[in-house]
Design a protein around this motif. Structure first.
Motif, PDB file in Angstrom:
ATOM      1  N   GLN A   1      -4.188  14.763  -4.133  1.00 45.51           N
ATOM      2  CA  GLN A   1      -4.594  13.522  -4.802  1.00 45.51           C
ATOM      3  C   GLN A   1      -3.593  12.400  -4.575  1.00 45.51           C
ATOM      4  O   GLN A   1      -3.930  11.222  -4.734  1.00 45.51           O
TER       5      GLN A   1
ATOM      6  N   SER B   1      -4.010  11.536  -0.405  1.00 45.89           N
ATOM      7  CA  SER B   1      -5.242  10.830  -0.058  1.00 45.89           C
ATOM      8  C   SER B   1      -5.205   9.349  -0.433  1.00 45.89           C
ATOM      9  O   SER B   1      -6.039   8.572   0.045  1.00 45.89           O
ATOM     10  N   GLN B   2      -4.262   8.943  -1.286  1.00 47.86           N
ATOM     11  CA  GLN B   2      -4.182   7.549  -1.718  1.00 47.86           C
ATOM     12  C   GLN B   2      -3.300   6.708  -0.792  1.00 47.86           C
ATOM     13  O   GLN B   2      -3.185   5.495  -0.985  1.00 47.86           O
ATOM     14  N   CYS B   3      -2.665   7.333   0.204  1.00 43.41           N
ATOM     15  CA  CYS B   3      -1.741   6.605   1.080  1.00 43.41           C
ATOM     16  C   CYS B   3      -2.509   5.911   2.211  1.00 43.41           C
ATOM     17  O   CYS B   3      -3.386   6.501   2.835  1.00 43.41           O
ATOM     18  N   ASP B   4      -2.152   4.655   2.436  1.00 47.63           N
ATOM     19  CA  ASP B   4      -2.793   3.856   3.481  1.00 47.63           C
ATOM     20  C   ASP B   4      -1.901   3.638   4.694  1.00 47.63           C
ATOM     21  O   ASP B   4      -2.333   3.014   5.668  1.00 47.63           O
TER      22      ASP B   4
ATOM     23  N   ARG C   1       0.868  -1.184   0.000  1.00 45.69           N
ATOM     24  CA  ARG C   1       0.000   0.000   0.000  1.00 45.69           C
ATOM     25  C   ARG C   1       0.903   1.231   0.000  1.00 45.69           C
ATOM     26  O   ARG C   1       2.048   1.169   0.440  1.00 45.69           O
ATOM     27  N   HIS C   2       0.398   2.341  -0.471  1.00 45.61           N
ATOM     28  CA  HIS C   2       1.208   3.555  -0.514  1.00 45.61           C
ATOM     29  C   HIS C   2       1.446   4.073   0.908  1.00 45.61           C
ATOM     30  O   HIS C   2       0.565   4.024   1.761  1.00 45.61           O
TER      31      HIS C   2
ATOM     32  N   ARG D   1      -0.974   0.372  -8.039  1.00 42.90           N
ATOM     33  CA  ARG D   1      -0.994  -0.834  -7.218  1.00 42.90           C
ATOM     34  C   ARG D   1      -1.382  -2.073  -8.012  1.00 42.90           C
ATOM     35  O   ARG D   1      -0.844  -3.166  -7.776  1.00 42.90           O
TER      36      ARG D   1
ATOM     37  N   ALA E   1      -0.143   6.811  -7.970  1.00 38.34           N
ATOM     38  CA  ALA E   1      -0.915   6.719  -6.724  1.00 38.34           C
ATOM     39  C   ALA E   1      -2.294   6.124  -6.973  1.00 38.34           C
ATOM     40  O   ALA E   1      -2.799   5.332  -6.158  1.00 38.34           O
ATOM     41  N   GLY E   2      -2.904   6.495  -8.098  1.00 39.39           N
ATOM     42  CA  GLY E   2      -4.264   6.036  -8.381  1.00 39.39           C
ATOM     43  C   GLY E   2      -4.349   4.679  -9.047  1.00 39.39           C
ATOM     44  O   GLY E   2      -5.279   3.902  -8.793  1.00 39.39           O
TER      45      GLY E   2
END
Length: 479
Positions: free
Chosen positions: A398, A401-404, A130-131, A379, A375-376
């Protein structure tokens, strides 16, 4: 004394002298005879109802596991309890719990749990699928800790790692520190060398002063990036843009250089082409060290496929424009390889300069677009981000917000901490609020990469640090 109404969380209260720090682990012996492992996520002092001036501490947290014969097990059937006795968790219990939550994932040891001396702080290697967002102010130990993480990923996993390094901080990841600095005896050091040195042979640094150059063929850039480098807008500079498109068709070779474009403009009698040539001269584009000429290999050529860790030392380049061009070029190379589906961790240090919220020029904007795309969509192709920065408010939202995953070192800015708490809402706000009190090398890890959100103290780097701070000897007392 603690109670729980849902069997998943708890509230406790007790004298100030028996309080448990936020982030620490505790055990709770319930009134029905169970022994539970818990994590304290928040505490506050409140006036007691008894003697005036006496204070008690009220805490709350999560119930992590049930301890059966000392072994942690998942809480499969949560049950409320009305009264439980809270005590500090023994380090060996915390250690067994953290290792049990790793499952089949390799452990990335980054130091020790801050509230449990001697308990290794373990990140889940699979969590880097995950990012990840890492931040900390200058002097927090962020760069040192990131280097430690990269060493452990190199040792414990098979993933390829590409680093965009603006300050030459990670160019020595192939060089082990001496045994005496690591506190190892001869046998321990020999064992470490036997594991690390074969990997180090596949660690490459690219840039000025390194064996492998950080250069690109102008013709291998995407046509949009070529136009951006030349500062051409198809509407504003319609004539020059059209002349450039005609030249590209005539060159008909992906390996044409910026010098080839210059020669083509000089050999043309077209006014727009001549203006294009003067633009290249006036902007000094041909003089940038980023370009490969006909007798030089490009980054794409020297990188090849047989690498484990590649450091793009954009800090070795002469200016921000070259750095932006190089960053965009590297991102494009990696994106073009996505269909090979070879897992790669893309590490971007000083991410606010590579994918900022407000790009300063077209080249930086292009690099930002690449990072947003990765990022979008990355993965599903095995492309994972690890972004590191001092300024979370400057990183493009943008991407953020994609980082977990979240790794936070010392930060004093209330605004930055508020952004992190709002963006990474799965992380207890009470733990993020601890960041101003972190010492050097201390931090918080949370998300898919951490078994629990925990506070840690960084361990010892195995390799030589790259860029270091200027010594503060200027402040020493005069004799």
């Amino acid at each position: 004394v603690a109670f729980s109404i849902d069997g998943r969380t708890f509230t406790c209260e007790g004298p100030l002298t028996s309080s448990h720090p936020t982030g620490s682990y505790a055990t709770i012996t319930t009134d029905d005879g169970r022994l539970l492992l818990a994590q304290v996520l928040g505490t506050s002092r409140s006036p007691a109802s008894g003697d005036p001036g006496q204070r008690i501490v009220v805490g709350n947290g999560s119930l992590m596991a049930e301890l059966v014969d000392g072994d942690p097990r998942p809480i499969e059937a949560p049950r409320a309890f009305a009264a439980g006795i809270v005590a500090p968790a023994q380090p060996e219990v915390v250690s067994r719990h953290l290792r049990a939550t790793l499952g089949s994932s390799a452990a990335i040891e980054i130091g020790e749990i801050r509230s449990a001396d001697g308990v290794p702080a373990l990140l889940k290697a699979s969590g880097f699928g995950r990012h990840t967002f890492m931040c900390g102010q200058s002097g927090s130990g962020k760069t040192y800790t990131l280097g430690l993480i990269l060493e452990q990923l190199l040792l414990e996993t098979k993933i390829q790692i590409a680093v965009i390094d603006p300050n030459s901080d990670y160019v020595s990841l192939a060089q082990l520190r001496p045994a005496e600095e690591l506190g190892l005896d001869d046998a321990e050091y020999a064992e470490l060398r036997s594991r690390y040195e074969p990997l180090a042979e596949r660690v490459h640094s690219l840039g000025e002063g390194h064996a492998r150059p950080l250069r690109t063929w102008f013709g291998r850039l995407g046509i949009d990036q070529q136009a951006m480098v030349l500062g051409l807008d198809p509407a504003r500079d319609a004539g020059e843009y059209h002349a450039f498109m005609r030249m590209v068709e005539q060159l008909a070779d992906a390996d044409y250089s910026i010098e080839d474009v210059q020669v083509a403009t000089r050999n043309s009698f077209d006014d727009d082409a001549r203006r294009l040539g003067r633009r290249i001269d006036n902007l000094g584009i041909a003089g940038l060290s980023i370009w490969a000429s006909h007798d030089q290999p490009s980054t794409r050529d020297v990188l090849g496929d047989d690498w484990r860790l590649a450091v793009a030392d954009i800090g070795s380049l002469s200016g921000a424009r070259e750095s932006a061009i190089a960053s965009a070029s590297i991102l494009e190379i990696l994106w073009e390889r996505r269909r090979e589906r070879r897992p790669v961790l893309l590490v971007i240090d000083e991410a606010h300069n590579v994918c900022p919220q407000h790009p300063l020029d077209d080249n930086q904007a292009l690099a930002t677009e690449h990072v947003i795309r990765i990022a979008g969509e990355g993965r599903k192709f095995g492309m994972y981000l690890l972004l590191s920065t001092q300024r979370p408010d400057k990183v493009h939202p943008q991407v953020l917000s994609q980082c977990d995953n979240l790794i936070v070192m010392k930060m004093n800015s209330a605004n930055d901490l508020g952004i992190l708490a709002d963006t990474f809402s799965y992380t207890p706000r009470s733990l993020i609020e601890q960041a101003p009190g972190f010492g050097l090398g201390e931090g918080l890890a949370a998300g898919k990469v951490a078994p629990d959100p925990f506070l840690f103290r960084s361990g010892t780097r195995l390799t030589v640090e790259g860029g270091t701070d200027v010594p503060a000897t200027w402040a020493h007392r005069r004799d």
